[in-house]
Scaffold this motif. Structure first.
Motif, short mmCIF file in Angstrom:
data_model
loop_
_atom_site.label_atom_id
_atom_site.label_comp_id
_atom_site.label_asym_id
_atom_site.label_seq_id
_atom_site.Cartn_x
_atom_site.Cartn_y
_atom_site.Cartn_z
N GLU A 41 7.73 1.11 -15.98
CA GLU A 41 8.36 2.27 -15.35
C GLU A 41 8.10 2.29 -13.84
N VAL A 42 6.91 1.87 -13.42
CA VAL A 42 6.61 1.79 -11.99
C VAL A 42 7.64 0.88 -11.32
N ILE A 43 7.88 -0.26 -11.91
CA ILE A 43 8.84 -1.22 -11.35
C ILE A 43 10.24 -0.61 -11.29
N GLU A 44 10.66 0.02 -12.37
CA GLU A 44 12.00 0.62 -12.41
C GLU A 44 12.17 1.69 -11.34
N ARG A 45 11.20 2.59 -11.21
CA ARG A 45 11.30 3.67 -10.22
C ARG A 45 11.25 3.11 -8.80
N ALA A 46 10.38 2.13 -8.55
CA ALA A 46 10.29 1.55 -7.21
C ALA A 46 11.59 0.86 -6.84
N ARG A 47 12.22 0.19 -7.78
CA ARG A 47 13.52 -0.45 -7.49
C ARG A 47 14.61 0.58 -7.23
N GLU A 48 14.54 1.69 -7.92
CA GLU A 48 15.50 2.77 -7.68
C GLU A 48 15.36 3.29 -6.25
N ILE A 49 14.13 3.46 -5.80
CA ILE A 49 13.88 3.91 -4.44
C ILE A 49 14.32 2.85 -3.44
N GLN A 50 14.11 1.58 -3.76
CA GLN A 50 14.55 0.50 -2.87
C GLN A 50 16.06 0.57 -2.62
N ARG A 51 16.82 0.88 -3.65
CA ARG A 51 18.28 0.97 -3.48
C ARG A 51 18.66 2.09 -2.51
N ASP B 84 7.77 -3.32 -2.25
CA ASP B 84 7.52 -4.68 -2.76
C ASP B 84 6.08 -4.83 -3.23
N GLU B 85 5.14 -4.26 -2.47
CA GLU B 85 3.73 -4.32 -2.87
C GLU B 85 3.51 -3.59 -4.19
N ILE B 86 4.14 -2.43 -4.34
CA ILE B 86 4.01 -1.66 -5.58
C ILE B 86 4.57 -2.48 -6.75
N ILE B 87 5.75 -3.06 -6.56
CA ILE B 87 6.38 -3.85 -7.62
C ILE B 87 5.53 -5.06 -7.97
N ARG C 261 -3.76 -2.36 -11.07
CA ARG C 261 -3.78 -0.92 -10.84
C ARG C 261 -4.19 -0.56 -9.41
N GLU C 262 -5.21 -1.23 -8.91
CA GLU C 262 -5.72 -0.92 -7.58
C GLU C 262 -4.68 -1.20 -6.51
N ARG C 263 -3.98 -2.30 -6.63
CA ARG C 263 -2.96 -2.65 -5.64
C ARG C 263 -1.80 -1.66 -5.67
N VAL C 264 -1.37 -1.29 -6.86
CA VAL C 264 -0.29 -0.31 -6.99
C VAL C 264 -0.71 1.01 -6.35
N TRP C 265 -1.90 1.46 -6.68
CA TRP C 265 -2.36 2.74 -6.15
C TRP C 265 -2.52 2.68 -4.63
N ALA C 266 -3.07 1.59 -4.12
CA ALA C 266 -3.29 1.46 -2.67
C ALA C 266 -1.96 1.52 -1.91
N ALA C 267 -0.95 0.83 -2.40
CA ALA C 267 0.35 0.83 -1.72
C ALA C 267 1.00 2.20 -1.84
N PHE C 268 0.99 2.77 -3.03
CA PHE C 268 1.61 4.08 -3.25
C PHE C 268 0.98 5.16 -2.39
N SER C 269 -0.34 5.16 -2.30
CA SER C 269 -1.06 6.24 -1.65
C SER C 269 -1.40 5.98 -0.19
N ASP C 270 -0.99 4.85 0.35
CA ASP C 270 -1.27 4.55 1.76
C ASP C 270 -0.80 5.72 2.62
N PRO C 271 -1.70 6.33 3.39
CA PRO C 271 -1.32 7.54 4.15
C PRO C 271 -0.31 7.29 5.27
N GLU C 272 -0.21 6.09 5.75
CA GLU C 272 0.71 5.79 6.84
C GLU C 272 2.05 5.24 6.37
#
Length: 109
Positions: A35-45, A71-74, A82-93
């Protein structure tokens, strides 16, 4: 210009909430990486539309870095990292927090 930002934020609202739920879920259940991949691809579009007609600096800054972050999240989700997904998603900048800051005050945000 504000109308273009409002329209884009509206388009992104549901997919971003879906991504947030999937990312949080993936932290405890690896099945949610799909689902993470699906939602991230939707946002990419949506991001692929760029920032034409939007002069909000916070949004244009976010949209410029969003493809790399998504791309990092995907990639993290594909590798069940998990750590990489969270780090990219939550990056404050560059993460979704930066988009939320750009869309603050828009309907649904």
């Amino acid at each position: 210009m504000a109308d273009a930002l409002a329209e884009r934020c509206t388009m992104l609202g549901g997919p971003v909430i879906g991504l947030m739920q999937a990312v949080m879920g993936s932290q405890v259940n690896a099945i949610r990486f799909v689902e993470v991949i699906e939602r991230a691809r939707e946002i990419q579009r949506i991001v692929a539309r760029g920032a034409e007609g939007i002069d909000d600096p916070a949004y244009t800054r976010w949209v410029a870095t969003a493809p790399v972050v998504l791309d990092e999240i995907i990639d993290g989700a594909e590798h069940r990292d998990r750590e990489r997904v969270w780090a990219a998603f939550s990056d404050p900048e560059r993460g979704m927090n930066a988009l939320a800051a750009a869309c603050t005050g828009q309907p649904g945000w």
